[in-house]
Write a protein that holds these residues in place. Structure first.
Motif, PDB file in Angstrom:
ATOM      1  N   GLY A  48      42.390  41.001  20.833  1.00  0.00           N
ATOM      2  CA  GLY A  48      42.143  42.429  20.627  1.00  0.00           C
ATOM      3  C   GLY A  48      41.572  42.725  19.249  1.00  0.00           C
ATOM      4  O   GLY A  48      42.257  42.564  18.244  1.00  0.00           O
ATOM      5  N   HIS A  52      44.568  47.286  15.069  1.00  0.00           N
ATOM      6  CA  HIS A  52      45.813  46.532  14.899  1.00  0.00           C
ATOM      7  C   HIS A  52      45.566  45.025  14.841  1.00  0.00           C
ATOM      8  O   HIS A  52      46.149  44.325  14.010  1.00  0.00           O
ATOM      9  CB  HIS A  52      46.778  46.865  16.033  1.00  0.00           C
ATOM     10  N   GLU A  73      37.771  39.513  20.850  1.00  0.00           N
ATOM     11  CA  GLU A  73      37.544  40.869  21.346  1.00  0.00           C
ATOM     12  C   GLU A  73      36.624  40.817  22.564  1.00  0.00           C
ATOM     13  O   GLU A  73      35.540  40.242  22.500  1.00  0.00           O
ATOM     14  CB  GLU A  73      36.930  41.729  20.230  1.00  0.00           C
ATOM     15  N   ASN A  81      40.507  51.929  21.623  1.00  0.00           N
ATOM     16  CA  ASN A  81      41.060  53.178  21.085  1.00  0.00           C
ATOM     17  C   ASN A  81      40.786  53.358  19.603  1.00  0.00           C
ATOM     18  O   ASN A  81      40.768  54.490  19.112  1.00  0.00           O
ATOM     19  CB  ASN A  81      42.570  53.214  21.310  1.00  0.00           C
ATOM     20  N   ALA A  82      40.602  52.243  18.892  1.00  0.00           N
ATOM     21  CA  ALA A  82      40.369  52.348  17.447  1.00  0.00           C
ATOM     22  C   ALA A  82      39.174  53.248  17.161  1.00  0.00           C
ATOM     23  O   ALA A  82      39.168  53.987  16.178  1.00  0.00           O
ATOM     24  CB  ALA A  82      40.149  50.961  16.856  1.00  0.00           C
ATOM     25  N   ASN A  85      39.925  57.483  18.834  1.00  0.00           N
ATOM     26  CA  ASN A  85      41.015  58.422  18.537  1.00  0.00           C
ATOM     27  C   ASN A  85      40.527  59.601  17.694  1.00  0.00           C
ATOM     28  O   ASN A  85      39.374  59.648  17.265  1.00  0.00           O
ATOM     29  CB  ASN A  85      42.167  57.679  17.847  1.00  0.00           C
ATOM     30  N   GLU A 215      36.389  37.628  26.173  1.00  0.00           N
ATOM     31  CA  GLU A 215      37.552  38.191  26.875  1.00  0.00           C
ATOM     32  C   GLU A 215      38.565  37.105  27.191  1.00  0.00           C
ATOM     33  O   GLU A 215      38.202  36.043  27.709  1.00  0.00           O
ATOM     34  CB  GLU A 215      37.091  38.868  28.173  1.00  0.00           C
ATOM     35  N   GLN A 269      42.145  62.145  26.298  1.00  0.00           N
ATOM     36  CA  GLN A 269      40.785  62.565  25.964  1.00  0.00           C
ATOM     37  C   GLN A 269      40.702  63.109  24.537  1.00  0.00           C
ATOM     38  O   GLN A 269      41.688  63.585  23.981  1.00  0.00           O
ATOM     39  CB  GLN A 269      40.338  63.680  26.907  1.00  0.00           C
ATOM     40  N   ALA A 270      39.500  63.049  23.982  1.00  0.00           N
ATOM     41  CA  ALA A 270      39.208  63.687  22.691  1.00  0.00           C
ATOM     42  C   ALA A 270      37.927  64.502  22.849  1.00  0.00           C
ATOM     43  O   ALA A 270      37.104  64.212  23.725  1.00  0.00           O
ATOM     44  CB  ALA A 270      39.041  62.639  21.606  1.00  0.00           C
ATOM     45  N   GLY A 347      40.304  57.460  26.279  1.00  0.00           N
ATOM     46  CA  GLY A 347      40.793  56.124  25.917  1.00  0.00           C
ATOM     47  C   GLY A 347      42.083  55.863  26.671  1.00  0.00           C
ATOM     48  O   GLY A 347      42.689  56.791  27.208  1.00  0.00           O
ATOM     49  N   TRP A 373      51.832  51.806  21.728  1.00  0.00           N
ATOM     50  CA  TRP A 373      51.618  52.771  20.633  1.00  0.00           C
ATOM     51  C   TRP A 373      51.480  54.202  21.112  1.00  0.00           C
ATOM     52  O   TRP A 373      51.316  55.114  20.338  1.00  0.00           O
ATOM     53  CB  TRP A 373      50.391  52.347  19.811  1.00  0.00           C
ATOM     54  N   LYS A 379      47.444  55.970  13.167  1.00  0.00           N
ATOM     55  CA  LYS A 379      48.137  56.100  11.881  1.00  0.00           C
ATOM     56  C   LYS A 379      48.960  54.871  11.546  1.00  0.00           C
ATOM     57  O   LYS A 379      49.265  54.599  10.400  1.00  0.00           O
ATOM     58  CB  LYS A 379      49.053  57.334  11.910  1.00  0.00           C
TER      59      LYS A 379
END
Ligand SMILES: Cc1cc2nc3c(=O)[nH]c(=O)nc-3n(C[C@H](O)[C@H](O)[C@H](O)COP(=O)(O)OP(=O)(O)OC[C@H]3O[C@@H](n4cnc5c(N)ncnc54)[C@H](O)[C@@H]3O)c2cc1C
Length: 427
Positions: A48, A52, A73, A81-82, A85, A215, A269-270, A347, A373, A379
């Motif tokens: 990943g 993180h 990755e 998500n990095a 967000n 992967e 969603q964002a 995400g 998480w 954060k």
């Protein structure tokens, strides 16, 4: 932490290098990190390449001297998500276990740019959690007091103070009138993709291999069931230890090792609006609905709300939740209705049943887990990397991560942080 060694072909940034770059017509820039090819074996393989995973690799190298590390990755780093967000960082937690961990993380944010030698645009512009009832005020007062006795900044604001700070909110006709707010001034935002690039940059300079388009498709186990490596789309890679930091894919990757985890995957969603003049001073959360908003340095309003409410691995969102989020925004600040929406995306959240993360060994020897998480993991990025590296390097839990054990769900020792990373079972 000073970087003791500069790997070949990886850029180091300074006033001199910026000037050199500018004066040479921007022709002399080198790579920010090395896009490595897989070697046969590593001491530690991290699955990943989100914040993180990369932070873990950096701290393994920088703090524990373990440099034969690969981050694998499946897409490009930051494609999860990095890079999806809403970039909020804060340490306004209340439960033992979370409170110390998130403050550790906040302290790492405060010196991140010096540590990494990279501009991650950390901006401590504050967060206000609005309250709309006496009961909610009491709950926020309790949270604020818990923060303060742990040495974390918190201020309970009355209505006048909130009105002075944010005159544009609806104070007159609101269905749930604003009564005040809980303020953490040290909270704020950071540029999420720069955080990924910053950790990749610093880890790469210390010798870590960052391998994209790779992967993990299975685990290699020896006769005793100990993990000895991973199978990937780019071949087999041996490993002394394997750490999972795959966020929304945690259940899927763990299942390849035969593990079933107390985690559900949900879409969040964002939204970003067109750019407008500076309006929102920091981060605002609506206490009577699920809506939060900040303003990016480019001027767009960045906002979000609830998870979509069903299990999915599709990185896109659905209309009913969009409508619900926009309604929340309209209820709090009706003039938001005149702003045009520019972009929206989704995400996948790795939601635990108590809203708190898991950082632990797994029942499979040699396989370690960083996940769960919910929607609060950005954060946590620096703190998560630091404590996961500690676990991988020493085999023991970092002091601030002792409660993030996998067996807490069996022991009834859950860390029930309501409202801080919502639990899917309460939706
Ligand atoms: C819309 C939205 C808003 C959010 N807002 C906030 C916020 O404001 N503040 C906050 O604190 N948190 C927020 N979060 C949560 C936060 O983004 C996540 O908790 C955090 O990014 C998860 O850690 P990560 O960065 O390592 O995850 P990711 O970036 O998702 O990294 C995991 C990586 O693993 C890779 N991967 C998966 N499977 C495999 C495999 N088999 N092989 C190799 N690689 C694999 C993925 O491609 C991915 O790149 C938000 C999330 C979303 C989606």
């Amino acid at each position: 932490m000073a970087l003791p060694f500069a790997g070949a072909h990886v850029m180091a940034y300074s006033i001199a290098s910026l000037l050199r770059g500018a004066l040479s017509g921007n022709r002399d820039w080198q790579r920010t990190w090395r896009d490595a090819v897989p070697q046969d074996r590593y001491d530690v393989v991290i699955i990943g390449g989100g914040g993180h995973g990369l932070a873990t690799a950096y701290y393994l190298a920088a703090q524990h001297g373990i440099r034969k590390v690969a981050v694998l990755e499946k897409g490009w780093i930051g494609s999860g998500n990095a890079g999806r967000n809403t970039t909020i960082i804060r340490s306004n937690y209340m439960m033992p276990g979370n409170i110390g961990f998130y403050e550790l993380s906040m302290k790492l944010w405060e010196r991140m740019e010096q540590d990494l030698g990279y501009n991650t645009m950390v901006s401590q512009r504050g967060i206000v959690n609005l309250y709309h009832s006496d009961a909610q005020r009491d709950a926020y007062a309790r949270r604020g007091n818990a923060m303060r006795i742990n040495g974390i900044d918190a201020e309970l604001l009355d209505l006048d103070a909130v009105r002075r700070m944010m005159p544009f909110l609806d104070y007159d006709n609101a269905r749930f009138p604003i009564m005040g707010g809980l303020l953490q001034r040290r909270a704020g935002t950071a540029r999420h993709d720069a955080v990924v690039w910053g950790y990749a940059h610093a880890a790469s300079r210390l010798g870590v291999d960052i391998i994209q388009n790779c992967e993990v498709t299975g685990f290699l186990l020896d006769a005793r069931g100990t993990v000895t490596g991973v199978e990937t789309t780019r071949g087999t890679i041996g490993a002394g230890k394997v750490g999972m930091a795959v966020a929304g894919n945690t259940s899927r990757v763990a299942a390849m090792a035969g593990l079933r985890l107390p985690i559900e995957s949900h879409v969040l969603q964002a939204f970003v609006s067109e750019a407008i003049k500076p309006l929102i001073p920091g981060v605002i959360t609506f206490g009577a609905g699920h809506f939060y908003v900040s303003q990016s340095d480019k001027g767009g309003l960045v906002f979000g709300g609830d998870i979509d409410g069903y299990n999915s691995y599709a990185q896109r969102g659905n209309m009913p939740t969009m409508e619900d989020v926009c309604e929340g925004g309209m209820a709090l600040m009706p003039m938001i209705g005149r702003v045009r929406l520019l972009r929206q995306w989704g995400g996948i959240m790795d939601m635990t049943m108590d809203g708190s993360p898991i950082i632990d060994r797994t029942p499979v020897e040699g396989l370690y887990l960083n996940g769960g998480w919910c929607y609060g993991g950005f954060k946590a990025t620096p703190g998560s990397g630091l404590v996961f590296a500690h676990l991988l390097a020493t085999g023991t839990h970092h002091e601030e991560a002792k409660r993030f054990r996998l067996d807490r769900f069996m022991r009834g020792a859950t860390i029930d942080e309501k409202g801080q990373g919502a639990q899917p079972n309460l939706h």
